[in-house]
Design a protein around this motif. Structure first.
Motif, PDB file in Angstrom:
ATOM      1  N   VAL A 105      60.711  52.898  26.165  1.00 51.04           N
ATOM      2  CA  VAL A 105      59.876  53.532  27.540  1.00 51.04           C
ATOM      3  C   VAL A 105      61.275  54.280  27.343  1.00 51.04           C
ATOM      4  N   ASN A 106      61.065  55.853  27.385  1.00 45.75           N
ATOM      5  CA  ASN A 106      61.571  56.364  27.389  1.00 45.75           C
ATOM      6  C   ASN A 106      60.644  58.222  27.573  1.00 45.75           C
ATOM      7  N   GLN A 107      59.892  58.190  27.559  1.00 47.91           N
ATOM      8  CA  GLN A 107      59.092  59.025  28.385  1.00 47.91           C
ATOM      9  C   GLN A 107      58.510  59.161  29.919  1.00 47.91           C
ATOM     10  N   ARG A 108      58.414  59.904  30.234  1.00 46.73           N
ATOM     11  CA  ARG A 108      56.827  59.761  31.009  1.00 46.73           C
ATOM     12  C   ARG A 108      55.619  59.114  30.868  1.00 46.73           C
ATOM     13  N   GLU A 109      55.376  59.427  29.841  1.00 47.08           N
ATOM     14  CA  GLU A 109      53.899  59.144  29.266  1.00 47.08           C
ATOM     15  C   GLU A 109      54.419  57.618  28.439  1.00 47.08           C
ATOM     16  N   ARG A 110      55.071  57.057  28.502  1.00 49.92           N
ATOM     17  CA  ARG A 110      55.189  55.701  28.341  1.00 49.92           C
ATOM     18  C   ARG A 110      55.202  54.720  29.483  1.00 49.92           C
ATOM     19  N   ILE A 111      56.082  55.592  30.139  1.00 52.34           N
ATOM     20  CA  ILE A 111      56.610  55.102  31.446  1.00 52.34           C
ATOM     21  C   ILE A 111      55.006  54.724  31.947  1.00 52.34           C
ATOM     22  N   GLU A 112      53.866  55.397  32.537  1.00 55.33           N
ATOM     23  CA  GLU A 112      53.023  55.367  33.031  1.00 55.33           C
ATOM     24  C   GLU A 112      52.162  54.734  32.188  1.00 55.33           C
ATOM     25  N   LYS A 113      52.240  54.769  30.952  1.00 54.64           N
ATOM     26  CA  LYS A 113      51.185  53.654  29.611  1.00 54.64           C
ATOM     27  C   LYS A 113      51.346  52.587  30.615  1.00 54.64           C
ATOM     28  N   LEU A 114      52.961  51.989  30.456  1.00 57.33           N
ATOM     29  CA  LEU A 114      53.449  50.306  30.765  1.00 57.33           C
ATOM     30  C   LEU A 114      52.797  50.091  31.952  1.00 57.33           C
ATOM     31  N   LEU A 115      53.146  50.548  32.944  1.00 61.37           N
ATOM     32  CA  LEU A 115      52.381  50.191  34.362  1.00 61.37           C
ATOM     33  C   LEU A 115      51.105  50.380  34.576  1.00 61.37           C
ATOM     34  N   TRP A 116      50.228  51.086  33.828  1.00 62.53           N
ATOM     35  CA  TRP A 116      48.675  51.321  33.585  1.00 62.53           C
ATOM     36  C   TRP A 116      48.376  49.864  32.575  1.00 62.53           C
ATOM     37  N   THR A 117      49.102  49.901  32.176  1.00 56.27           N
ATOM     38  CA  THR A 117      49.043  48.400  31.511  1.00 56.27           C
ATOM     39  C   THR A 117      49.059  47.164  31.895  1.00 56.27           C
ATOM     40  N   LEU A 118      49.672  47.102  32.658  1.00 51.71           N
ATOM     41  CA  LEU A 118      50.521  46.115  33.583  1.00 51.71           C
ATOM     42  C   LEU A 118      49.098  45.881  34.587  1.00 51.71           C
ATOM     43  N   VAL A 119      48.954  47.454  35.386  1.00 56.26           N
ATOM     44  CA  VAL A 119      47.437  47.214  35.541  1.00 56.26           C
ATOM     45  C   VAL A 119      45.921  46.580  35.577  1.00 56.26           C
ATOM     46  N   LEU A 120      45.397  47.386  35.024  1.00 50.36           N
ATOM     47  CA  LEU A 120      44.723  47.035  33.666  1.00 50.36           C
ATOM     48  C   LEU A 120      45.077  45.093  33.594  1.00 50.36           C
ATOM     49  N   SER A 121      45.929  43.931  32.795  1.00 44.74           N
ATOM     50  CA  SER A 121      46.259  43.229  32.876  1.00 44.74           C
ATOM     51  C   SER A 121      45.874  42.296  34.329  1.00 44.74           C
ATOM     52  N   GLY A 122      46.958  42.663  34.840  1.00 43.37           N
ATOM     53  CA  GLY A 122      46.473  42.192  36.449  1.00 43.37           C
ATOM     54  C   GLY A 122      45.575  42.297  36.593  1.00 43.37           C
ATOM     55  N   ALA A 123      44.163  43.379  37.024  1.00 39.55           N
ATOM     56  CA  ALA A 123      42.968  43.443  37.047  1.00 39.55           C
ATOM     57  C   ALA A 123      42.517  42.625  36.688  1.00 39.55           C
ATOM     58  N   PHE A 124      42.560  42.486  35.756  1.00 40.73           N
ATOM     59  CA  PHE A 124      41.478  41.463  34.874  1.00 40.73           C
ATOM     60  C   PHE A 124      41.657  40.455  34.995  1.00 40.73           C
ATOM     61  N   GLN A 125      42.876  39.447  35.021  1.00 41.87           N
ATOM     62  CA  GLN A 125      43.250  38.520  35.437  1.00 41.87           C
ATOM     63  C   GLN A 125      42.875  38.517  36.618  1.00 41.87           C
ATOM     64  N   SER A 126      42.941  38.857  37.630  1.00 44.51           N
ATOM     65  CA  SER A 126      41.743  38.908  39.361  1.00 44.51           C
ATOM     66  C   SER A 126      40.556  38.328  39.342  1.00 44.51           C
ATOM     67  N   ILE A 127      39.737  40.017  38.726  1.00 49.84           N
ATOM     68  CA  ILE A 127      38.389  39.415  38.131  1.00 49.84           C
ATOM     69  C   ILE A 127      37.689  38.434  37.441  1.00 49.84           C
ATOM     70  N   TYR A 128      38.339  38.029  36.151  1.00 49.48           N
ATOM     71  CA  TYR A 128      38.041  37.312  36.058  1.00 49.48           C
ATOM     72  C   TYR A 128      37.877  35.609  36.434  1.00 49.48           C
ATOM     73  N   GLY A 129      39.524  35.478  37.197  1.00 50.00           N
ATOM     74  CA  GLY A 129      40.082  34.498  38.501  1.00 50.00           C
ATOM     75  C   GLY A 129      38.700  34.553  38.815  1.00 50.00           C
ATOM     76  N   SER A 130      38.403  35.277  40.425  1.00 47.46           N
ATOM     77  CA  SER A 130      37.658  35.281  41.417  1.00 47.46           C
ATOM     78  C   SER A 130      35.905  35.615  40.311  1.00 47.46           C
ATOM     79  N   LEU A 131      36.114  35.571  39.385  1.00 44.77           N
ATOM     80  CA  LEU A 131      34.434  34.640  39.298  1.00 44.77           C
ATOM     81  C   LEU A 131      34.300  33.242  38.839  1.00 44.77           C
ATOM     82  N   MET A 132      35.196  33.270  38.266  1.00 45.95           N
ATOM     83  CA  MET A 132      35.443  31.562  37.974  1.00 45.95           C
ATOM     84  C   MET A 132      35.383  30.688  39.721  1.00 45.95           C
TER      85      MET A 132
END
Length: 438
Positions: A105-132
């Motif tokens: 993770v040694n470029q600006r794009e890679r860092i942002e993609k990693l952070l976005w991946t965590l955001v989207l993963s956390g949002a999915f977990q939250s939406i799924y858990g909340s809907l349940m």
């Protein structure tokens, strides 16, 4: 499977490195050597715990362990060598993940993609858990929930670990927002209107919406330490960011932090039941909790195995010997305190190595927050700072570091702190870490 996947990735990286396809800048090796040394030494120690040693050696190093083993000429330091080998595989997975993230993770794009991946993963977990919870269907990971009904847990079994994962995802998302602060202030009504329209159509608005979604999931988890650690870590990391920002940016930082605290806590949180979390915090006492007694017994384990530990992952094996009188009928697989469990499993020297690793990472995150740093560096520094503060608070009452999803995610985020200070200013955004020729 996680170990196998990470090991394959590491093998591929080593192959490219040995064939000259990947080069690593010498200064990057110098920067990364100390955290790697500390992590590798801990894994070597856990490996040593599994080896059959002469009984006289074990008697000298850990008399209690020698007294509990069956009569034999050679015995391990660990009281359960098989589970300690599994613990070693987990530790190697986290160490490999830290190394690969720091290297790749040694470029600006890679860092942002990693952070976005965590955001989207956390949002999915939250939406799924909340809907349940809101729908009453109550399914976990393709299995009907047998614990935690009425609480958001996502695909996790334990709501506290679900909350811990959301806090790390929130830290990644807020770090992304921090990296996008700046720009000229609008001076006219037309420019302000144009700025608001641009905001509604930008990824900032989507990111802010996803953060609110994750706060909803966090509140619906009703996790006391999860919610408390989120707001405390956000306040501390935000205060440090505000103090280290220049005059031109401090106003925007203050507005961002104020909106996060006020909107999420008093609007989103109140709507979805933040007062219930507050009530649980106020009602918490030693009379309603048995974790204080577990901590006392865990201290007894640490006193008996201060130097060598009882063996990585052996808490559930050792603990019944200390709690059989007071906690009859209660079965604890973990101590609900990462500090005491890690120190008891590994011994104080190995625990101090891990503490040194975390403190070193914290210092790197502070370094990234200095006034002349680039915006992406400040965002990464904020993410790491918030993650470390969350970990320090939540570890006192739970065992996130013994949950592979959370432990691995935490190590990946901590690796971001060890990137070189100049990567955010280069035209390509590269860190002088590893890169592929051609």
């Amino acid at each position: 499977m996680l170990f196998l996947g990470v090991a394959v990735l590491l093998g591929a990286w080593l192959l490219l490195f040995m064939t000259g396809r990947i080069r690593v800048a010498p200064q990057f090796w110098l920067r990364l050597r100390w955290p790697l040394v500390m992590l590798v030494l801990v894994q070597l120690w856990v490996f040593l715990q599994t080896l059959p040693l002469p009984r006289s050696w074990v008697m000298a190093l850990s008399p209690h362990a020698a007294g509990l083993h069956l009569p034999a000429e050679r015995i391990p330091l660990s009281l359960d060598a098989e589970i300690t080998r599994f613990h070693l595989l987990q530790g190697l997975t986290y160490t490999f993940g830290f190394f690969l993230c720091a290297m790749l993770v040694n470029q600006r794009e890679r860092i942002e993609k990693l952070l976005w991946t965590l955001v989207l993963s956390g949002a999915f977990q939250s939406i799924y858990g909340s809907l349940m919870v809101l729908s009453g269907i109550e399914y976990g990971f393709f299995v009907e929930k047998y614990v935690g009904q009425g609480l958001a847990t996502g695909t996790f079994v334990n709501r506290n670990h679900f909350a811990g994962y959301l806090v790390m995802s929130l830290a990644a998302g807020i770090g992304l927002l921090v990296s996008r602060l700046g720009g000229d202030r609008p001076t006219s009504t037309r420019e302000r209107l144009r700025a608001w329209v641009a905001l509604l159509l930008s990824t900032k608005f989507l990111l802010r919406l996803l953060l609110a979604v994750m706060v909803i999931g966090l509140v619906l988890s009703r996790s006391r330490m999860g919610n408390l650690s989120f707001f405390v870590s956000l306040s501390i990391a935000g205060g440090i960011l505000l103090a280290s920002s220049g005059r031109g940016v401090s106003g925007r930082v203050g507005f961002l932090l104020t909106s996060l605290l006020l909107v999420d806590l008093f609007i989103v949180g109140r709507w979805f039941g933040a007062e219930e979390v507050a009530e649980r915090l106020l009602e918490t006492s030693t009379a309603t909790e048995s974790r204080d007694e577990v901590s006392v017994f865990s201290l007894d384990i640490l006193r008996d195995y201060p130097l060598t530990g009882s063996g990585g992952g052996t808490f559930y094996t050792v603990f019944p010997h200390y709690s059989q009188v007071v906690l009859q009928g209660d079965y604890y697989v973990h101590a609900h305190n990462d500090y005491l469990e890690l120190a008891g499993d590994l011994g104080i020297p190995a625990f101090l190595l891990l503490a040194g690793f975390v403190l070193g990472t914290l210092s790197q995150a502070f370094f990234k927050q200095h006034q002349n740093a680039g915006k992406l560096q400040k965002g990464v520094g904020f993410t790491v700072l918030m993650t470390v503060v969350w970990l320090a608070i939540h570890s006192a009452a739970d065992f996130n570091l013994y949950v592979p999803a959370n432990a691995f995610t935490c190590m990946v985020l901590l690796a971001l702190a060890w990137g070189d200070k100049g990567y955010a200013r280069g035209k390509t955004g590269e860190i002088p870490g590893s890169y592929v020729n051609g």
